[in-house]
Design an enzyme around this catalytic site. Structure first.
Site, PDB file in Angstrom:
ATOM      1  N   ARG A 284       4.210  12.129   9.850  1.00  5.53           N
ATOM      2  CA  ARG A 284       4.280  10.955  10.735  1.00  5.53           C
ATOM      3  C   ARG A 284       5.661  10.790  11.371  1.00  5.53           C
ATOM      4  O   ARG A 284       6.676  10.889  10.691  1.00  5.53           O
ATOM      5  CB  ARG A 284       3.926   9.719   9.898  1.00  5.53           C
TER       6      ARG A 284
ATOM      7  N   LYS B 269      -4.546   2.164   7.478  1.00  5.64           N
ATOM      8  CA  LYS B 269      -4.527   0.689   7.461  1.00  5.64           C
ATOM      9  C   LYS B 269      -3.950   0.125   8.763  1.00  5.64           C
ATOM     10  O   LYS B 269      -4.461  -0.843   9.303  1.00  5.64           O
ATOM     11  CB  LYS B 269      -3.679   0.160   6.285  1.00  5.64           C
TER      12      LYS B 269
ATOM     13  N   ARG C 225      10.039   7.400   9.022  1.00  5.37           N
ATOM     14  CA  ARG C 225      10.311   6.281   8.123  1.00  5.37           C
ATOM     15  C   ARG C 225      10.988   6.809   6.870  1.00  5.37           C
ATOM     16  O   ARG C 225      10.609   7.858   6.369  1.00  5.37           O
ATOM     17  CB  ARG C 225       8.985   5.600   7.760  1.00  5.37           C
TER      18      ARG C 225
ATOM     19  N   ARG D 298      -1.297  -5.781  -3.876  1.00  2.16           N
ATOM     20  CA  ARG D 298      -1.170  -4.401  -4.331  1.00  2.16           C
ATOM     21  C   ARG D 298      -1.234  -4.292  -5.851  1.00  2.16           C
ATOM     22  O   ARG D 298      -1.263  -3.189  -6.379  1.00  2.16           O
ATOM     23  CB  ARG D 298       0.197  -3.854  -3.910  1.00  2.16           C
TER      24      ARG D 298
ATOM     25  N   ARG E 126       4.709   6.686  -4.309  1.00  3.66           N
ATOM     26  CA  ARG E 126       3.854   5.654  -3.710  1.00  3.66           C
ATOM     27  C   ARG E 126       2.386   5.896  -4.050  1.00  3.66           C
ATOM     28  O   ARG E 126       1.634   4.947  -4.319  1.00  3.66           O
ATOM     29  CB  ARG E 126       4.046   5.606  -2.192  1.00  3.66           C
TER      30      ARG E 126
HETATM   31  P1  AMP Z   1       3.621  -0.353   3.460  1.00  2.79           P
HETATM   32  O1  AMP Z   1       4.163  -0.399   4.844  1.00  2.79           O
HETATM   33  O2  AMP Z   1       2.483  -1.312   3.249  1.00  2.79           O
HETATM   34  O3  AMP Z   1       3.283   1.052   3.014  1.00  2.79           O
HETATM   35  O4  AMP Z   1       4.799  -0.864   2.476  1.00  2.79           O
HETATM   36  C1  AMP Z   1       6.017  -0.191   2.434  1.00  2.79           C
HETATM   37  C2  AMP Z   1       6.736  -0.534   1.125  1.00  2.79           C
HETATM   38  O5  AMP Z   1       6.961  -1.950   1.064  1.00  2.79           O
HETATM   39  C3  AMP Z   1       5.976  -0.203  -0.144  1.00  2.79           C
HETATM   40  O6  AMP Z   1       6.165   1.150  -0.544  1.00  2.79           O
HETATM   41  C4  AMP Z   1       6.604  -1.184  -1.124  1.00  2.79           C
HETATM   42  O7  AMP Z   1       7.898  -0.746  -1.517  1.00  2.79           O
HETATM   43  C5  AMP Z   1       6.786  -2.430  -0.261  1.00  2.79           C
HETATM   44  N1  AMP Z   1       5.603  -3.318  -0.284  1.00  2.79           N
HETATM   45  C6  AMP Z   1       4.786  -3.639   0.769  1.00  2.79           C
HETATM   46  N2  AMP Z   1       3.832  -4.489   0.402  1.00  2.79           N
HETATM   47  C7  AMP Z   1       4.024  -4.731  -0.926  1.00  2.79           C
HETATM   48  C8  AMP Z   1       3.347  -5.514  -1.901  1.00  2.79           C
HETATM   49  N3  AMP Z   1       2.243  -6.241  -1.604  1.00  2.79           N
HETATM   50  N4  AMP Z   1       3.830  -5.518  -3.160  1.00  2.79           N
HETATM   51  C9  AMP Z   1       4.938  -4.806  -3.502  1.00  2.79           C
HETATM   52  N5  AMP Z   1       5.623  -4.032  -2.641  1.00  2.79           N
HETATM   53  C10 AMP Z   1       5.176  -3.987  -1.351  1.00  2.79           C
END
Ligand code: AMP
Length: 216
Positions: free
Chosen positions: A127, A13, A160, A88, A171
């Site tokens: 990563r 993404k 991370r 999400r 996740r």
């Molecule tokens: P990402 O960088 O998109 O993988 O997001 C990292 C973390 O942020 C996720 O594992 C969630 O804990 C939180 N997060 C990001 N976007 C959302 C969302 N739309 N809804 C709920 N939690 C989110």
């Protein structure tokens, strides 16, 4: 043109978002980036989000609603935006429709990056990020010349907090459980393009561009 990009953690993404925003001049709205910035700054949203993020769990929908409404109130989104990592959950997708309706906007296309979990595990647990210049490495696919050191700027690389196997498993489970209904929701509106994300970066982006033909 307003787009959503959907894909499991590690599906690409971030890479595809960079290419899309540069080629189509869209504003990038990543809830993950916004939440990480809030955690770093120690804001009330960050404090609420931190415990969920460290476990790999989803942050509650109310918290996400507030940051999206705030972000969409800024003028730069008027020329087109790309949502990355949002919505999400089905609830977030329905909420987004209501928010967009109120401000006279809509989603034109949903890009779904398709890839199997085994590939994602290698991509994610391998990563490594440079905290200084933002360069991304992978110990399996794109290792730095010197272990743990950024090739570009010489800073120490970091992993991370949520890029470990335990957190990734949560996740991925969250992803399959919550995001599949989101894809089905947009499929019902006939605006989803399924893209094979196991290909090289150029091939994936070519497929995305083909899916967007006629929209811009
Ligand atoms: P990402 O960088 O998109 O993988 O997001 C990292 C973390 O942020 C996720 O594992 C969630 O804990 C939180 N997060 C990001 N976007 C959302 C969302 N739309 N809804 C709920 N939690 C989110």
């Amino acid at each position: 043109m307003n787009l959503l990009i959907i894909g499991a953690p590690g599906a690409g993404k971030g890479t595809m978002s960079d290419l899309l925003i540069n080629n189509f001049h869209l504003v990038h709205v990543s809830t993950g980036d916004m939440l990480r910035a809030a955690v770093k700054a120690g804001t009330p949203v960050g404090l609420k989000a931190q415990e969920y993020m460290n476990k790999g769990a989803l942050v509650p929908d109310e918290v996400i609603h507030d940051i999206i409404v705030e972000r969409l109130s800024q003028d730069d989104v008027n020329d087109g935006f790309l949502f990355d990592g949002y919505p999400r959950t089905l609830n977030q997708a329905e909420d987004l429709d209501a928010i967009l309706k109120q401000i006279g906007k809509k989603i034109d296309r949903v890009i779904n990056l398709d890839i199997e979990d085994e590939e994602l595990i290698k991509r994610i647990t391998g990563r490594r990020l440079c905290p200084t210049c933002g360069e991304i490495f992978n110990i399996y696919y794109k290792a730095p010349a010197k272990e743990g050191v950024c090739d570009k700027c010489g800073a120490d690389l970091i992993q991370r907090k949520d890029d470990n196997l335990e957190s990734l498993t949560v996740r991925l489970e969250e992803y399959h459980k919550n995001t599949q209904p989101v894809i089905e929701y947009y499929e019902a509106a006939d605006i989803v393009s399924h893209i094979n994300a196991k290909q090289g970066v150029n091939e994936v982006f070519e497929d995305i561009k083909a899916a967007l033909e006629g929209l811009c």
